[in-house]
Design a protein around this motif. Structure first.
Motif, PDB file in Angstrom:
ATOM      1  N   PRO A  61       0.874  -1.167   0.044  1.00 51.83           N
ATOM      2  CA  PRO A  61       0.129   0.162  -0.091  1.00 51.83           C
ATOM      3  C   PRO A  61       0.900   1.317  -0.147  1.00 51.83           C
ATOM      4  N   GLY A  62       0.435   2.156  -0.901  1.00 52.84           N
ATOM      5  CA  GLY A  62       1.237   3.430  -1.272  1.00 52.84           C
ATOM      6  C   GLY A  62       2.540   3.435  -1.870  1.00 52.84           C
ATOM      7  N   GLY A  63       2.968   2.201  -2.066  1.00 54.90           N
ATOM      8  CA  GLY A  63       4.178   2.255  -2.566  1.00 54.90           C
ATOM      9  C   GLY A  63       4.095   2.186  -4.247  1.00 54.90           C
ATOM     10  N   PRO A  64       5.253   2.317  -4.879  1.00 56.02           N
ATOM     11  CA  PRO A  64       5.142   2.228  -6.552  1.00 56.02           C
ATOM     12  C   PRO A  64       4.419   0.956  -7.165  1.00 56.02           C
ATOM     13  N   GLN A  65       3.666   1.127  -7.828  1.00 55.85           N
ATOM     14  CA  GLN A  65       2.863  -0.072  -8.739  1.00 55.85           C
ATOM     15  C   GLN A  65       3.132  -0.051 -10.039  1.00 55.85           C
ATOM     16  N   ILE A  66       3.542  -0.992 -10.692  1.00 58.61           N
ATOM     17  CA  ILE A  66       3.737  -1.169 -12.285  1.00 58.61           C
ATOM     18  C   ILE A  66       2.711  -2.202 -12.673  1.00 58.61           C
ATOM     19  N   GLU A  67       1.944  -2.338 -13.599  1.00 60.17           N
ATOM     20  CA  GLU A  67       1.125  -3.355 -14.133  1.00 60.17           C
ATOM     21  C   GLU A  67       1.246  -3.327 -15.884  1.00 60.17           C
ATOM     22  N   PHE A  68       1.446  -4.820 -16.103  1.00 60.69           N
ATOM     23  CA  PHE A  68       1.916  -5.071 -17.413  1.00 60.69           C
ATOM     24  C   PHE A  68       0.616  -5.782 -18.434  1.00 60.69           C
ATOM     25  N   GLU A  69       0.369  -5.390 -19.473  1.00 59.16           N
ATOM     26  CA  GLU A  69      -0.620  -6.086 -20.077  1.00 59.16           C
ATOM     27  C   GLU A  69       0.388  -6.750 -21.494  1.00 59.16           C
ATOM     28  N   PHE A  70      -0.260  -7.818 -21.888  1.00 59.80           N
ATOM     29  CA  PHE A  70       0.432  -8.350 -22.849  1.00 59.80           C
ATOM     30  C   PHE A  70      -0.335  -8.610 -24.249  1.00 59.80           C
ATOM     31  N   ALA A  71       0.410  -8.888 -25.516  1.00 63.82           N
ATOM     32  CA  ALA A  71      -0.570  -9.251 -26.745  1.00 63.82           C
ATOM     33  C   ALA A  71      -0.763 -10.525 -26.878  1.00 63.82           C
ATOM     34  N   PRO A  72      -1.628 -10.748 -27.711  1.00 64.87           N
ATOM     35  CA  PRO A  72      -1.903 -12.286 -28.069  1.00 64.87           C
ATOM     36  C   PRO A  72      -0.636 -13.277 -28.490  1.00 64.87           C
ATOM     37  N   TYR A  74      -1.100 -13.845 -25.316  1.00 61.74           N
ATOM     38  CA  TYR A  74      -1.147 -13.793 -23.924  1.00 61.74           C
ATOM     39  C   TYR A  74      -1.935 -12.617 -23.228  1.00 61.74           C
ATOM     40  N   ALA A  75      -3.054 -12.358 -24.172  1.00 58.97           N
ATOM     41  CA  ALA A  75      -3.781 -11.081 -23.851  1.00 58.97           C
ATOM     42  C   ALA A  75      -4.479 -11.262 -22.548  1.00 58.97           C
ATOM     43  N   ASP A  76      -4.935 -12.538 -22.108  1.00 55.88           N
ATOM     44  CA  ASP A  76      -5.739 -12.632 -20.772  1.00 55.88           C
ATOM     45  C   ASP A  76      -4.813 -12.746 -19.676  1.00 55.88           C
ATOM     46  N   ILE A  77      -3.522 -12.491 -19.695  1.00 55.85           N
ATOM     47  CA  ILE A  77      -2.429 -12.320 -18.510  1.00 55.85           C
ATOM     48  C   ILE A  77      -2.250 -11.059 -18.367  1.00 55.85           C
ATOM     49  N   ARG A  78      -2.345 -10.676 -16.872  1.00 54.21           N
ATOM     50  CA  ARG A  78      -1.944  -9.349 -16.464  1.00 54.21           C
ATOM     51  C   ARG A  78      -0.846  -9.645 -15.277  1.00 54.21           C
ATOM     52  N   VAL A  79       0.302  -8.977 -15.264  1.00 52.32           N
ATOM     53  CA  VAL A  79       1.193  -8.943 -14.094  1.00 52.32           C
ATOM     54  C   VAL A  79       1.465  -7.646 -13.499  1.00 52.32           C
ATOM     55  N   HIS A  80       1.287  -7.725 -12.130  1.00 52.61           N
ATOM     56  CA  HIS A  80       1.257  -6.639 -11.237  1.00 52.61           C
ATOM     57  C   HIS A  80       2.592  -6.806 -10.573  1.00 52.61           C
ATOM     58  N   ASP A  90       9.556  -6.069  -5.243  1.00 54.27           N
ATOM     59  CA  ASP A  90       9.667  -7.371  -4.491  1.00 54.27           C
ATOM     60  C   ASP A  90       8.567  -8.297  -4.485  1.00 54.27           C
ATOM     61  N   LEU A  91       7.214  -7.716  -4.999  1.00 58.46           N
ATOM     62  CA  LEU A  91       6.000  -8.296  -5.156  1.00 58.46           C
ATOM     63  C   LEU A  91       5.641  -8.578  -6.561  1.00 58.46           C
ATOM     64  N   LEU A  92       5.415  -9.875  -7.046  1.00 54.84           N
ATOM     65  CA  LEU A  92       4.843 -10.353  -8.229  1.00 54.84           C
ATOM     66  C   LEU A  92       3.531 -11.098  -8.013  1.00 54.84           C
ATOM     67  N   LYS A  93       2.478 -10.311  -8.766  1.00 50.84           N
ATOM     68  CA  LYS A  93       1.026 -11.071  -8.866  1.00 50.84           C
ATOM     69  C   LYS A  93       0.708 -11.164 -10.204  1.00 50.84           C
ATOM     70  N   VAL A  94       0.220 -12.276 -10.457  1.00 53.40           N
ATOM     71  CA  VAL A  94      -0.043 -12.730 -11.854  1.00 53.40           C
ATOM     72  C   VAL A  94      -1.837 -13.123 -11.992  1.00 53.40           C
ATOM     73  N   ASP A  95      -2.345 -12.597 -12.711  1.00 53.89           N
ATOM     74  CA  ASP A  95      -3.787 -12.866 -13.103  1.00 53.89           C
ATOM     75  C   ASP A  95      -3.854 -13.353 -14.489  1.00 53.89           C
ATOM     76  N   HIS A  96      -3.898 -14.840 -14.207  1.00 55.58           N
ATOM     77  CA  HIS A  96      -3.956 -15.727 -15.662  1.00 55.58           C
ATOM     78  C   HIS A  96      -5.168 -16.579 -15.552  1.00 55.58           C
ATOM     79  N   PRO A  97      -5.713 -17.257 -16.528  1.00 48.08           N
ATOM     80  CA  PRO A  97      -6.637 -18.015 -16.687  1.00 48.08           C
ATOM     81  C   PRO A  97      -6.615 -19.027 -15.708  1.00 48.08           C
ATOM     82  N   PRO A  98      -7.610 -19.700 -14.933  1.00 51.35           N
ATOM     83  CA  PRO A  98      -7.586 -20.634 -13.902  1.00 51.35           C
ATOM     84  C   PRO A  98      -7.174 -22.243 -14.536  1.00 51.35           C
TER      85      PRO A  98
END
Length: 333
Positions: A61-72, A74-80, A90-98
């Protein structure tokens, strides 16, 4: 591969986003976020080697945040990326299909992310002999250039021959590039003269010759990384040679045009040269303009400007940038 990057409170990029294409020329004043964008990609590469945090897990919370979107595909994957400061993410969060299929897709993408490479060339490091040790790829400062070329000459002779032929075309005073055993078994670069009189050691050739050779080494890599980030593509290069530099980098990002059957390499490169920018007048979609207002910076693709056709008309693109018409110059508010 990377479709977009979104920043929040990362250095001067307080609330900025940028779309990326196969080739991306970053222009703008010092401190406007060009290098910060490249640093973000390199931090993504580093964290992609670590386990991802579970969905809904820890935050920064409050720290710098960077989010990535990808091209096909891999368009349904986002990385934070979550950061504790501008210097440490130091934190990697990945939103990918289940499910297993989604995990496998992320694993495939993570492998490509780990191949991202960034370069700030150093002619002093390039001129020094280097041992063939560690990863086979070019070091971030190209300090292992001699070792990389010696290895390629042995393991990929066809690719080496292509590179050497292109070097001879661009630098006709030389008959090629020679890799010789130096002190302690290191590989030293020598440049035989075309007239056959002598060969010149790397420490005696110009900075521009070494920079050009390093760029060709990237461009003719038979197994290039997924993304290449190059600071100051015009560095040390005569303005008449800048088109050749652009075309060498195009060989990476537009392989079909060079009759190469391999995936495109995404290229991000910075420049402060209006002469280099002139070469992209017909490709404004490849130019990303960094603007700085006060302590905050933003990005804008040149092709997104509604007034672009009116501004450009018959004027050289570099002149428009230098004069401040396009923005992205020191002191602009």
């Amino acid at each position: 591969m990377i479709a977009a990057v979104h920043f929040r409170n990362f250095k001067a990029l307080r609330a900025a986003s940028v779309r990326l294409g196969p080739f991306n020329l970053l222009i703008g004043p010092n401190g406007s976020g060009k290098t910060s964008l490249i640093e973000a990609l390199l931090r993504l590469r580093t964290l992609a080697s670590l386990p991802a945090a579970p969905a809904g897990g820890a935050e920064r919370p409050g720290g710098p945040q960077i989010e990535f979107e990808f091209a096909p595909p891999y368009a349904d994957i986002r990385v934070h990326l979550g950061c504790v400061s501008d210097l440490q993410c130091d934190l990697l969060k990945v939103d990918h299909p289940p499910g297993p299929a989604g995990e496998a897709r992320w694993g495939e993408l993570a492998g490509r992310i780990r191949s991202i490479r960034g370069y700030l060339l150093d002619h002093y490091a390039m001129a020094a002999p280097a041992r063939r040790a560690g990863p086979a790829g070019l070091a971030s400062n190209a300090g292992n250039l001699g070792a990389v070329l010696a290895t390629r000459r042995t393991e990929a002779p066809a690719a080496y021959a292509e590179l050497e032929a292109e070097f001879r075309r661009l630098m006709p005073e030389f008959s090629g590039v020679d890799c010789r055993d130096g002190a302690g078994g290191a590989d030293a670069l020598w440049f035989p003269l075309a007239n056959g009189e002598a060969a010149i050691p790397a420490e005696q050739v110009s900075q521009g010759t070494l920079y050009l050779l390093a760029i060709l080494t990237l461009a003719f890599d038979p197994a290039p990384p997924a993304v290449v980030c190059l600071e100051e593509a015009d560095r040390g290069i005569h303005p008449r040679m800048l088109r050749e530099v652009r075309d060498a980098l195009y060989r990476l990002s537009h392989p079909a045009a060079a009759a190469l059957a391999r995936p495109a390499v995404q290229v991000l490169t910075t420049t402060h040269s209006p002469y280099f920018l002139d070469l992209f007048r017909d490709h404004p979609d490849e130019v990303v303009l960094a603007q700085k207002q006060g302590n905050a910076a933003t990005f804008e693709r040149l092709s997104d400007r509604p007034d672009l056709a009116e501004i450009i008309q018959d004027a050289p693109l570099g002149d428009l940038w230098y004069s401040g018409v396009l923005g992205g110059v020191p002191g602009a508010e």
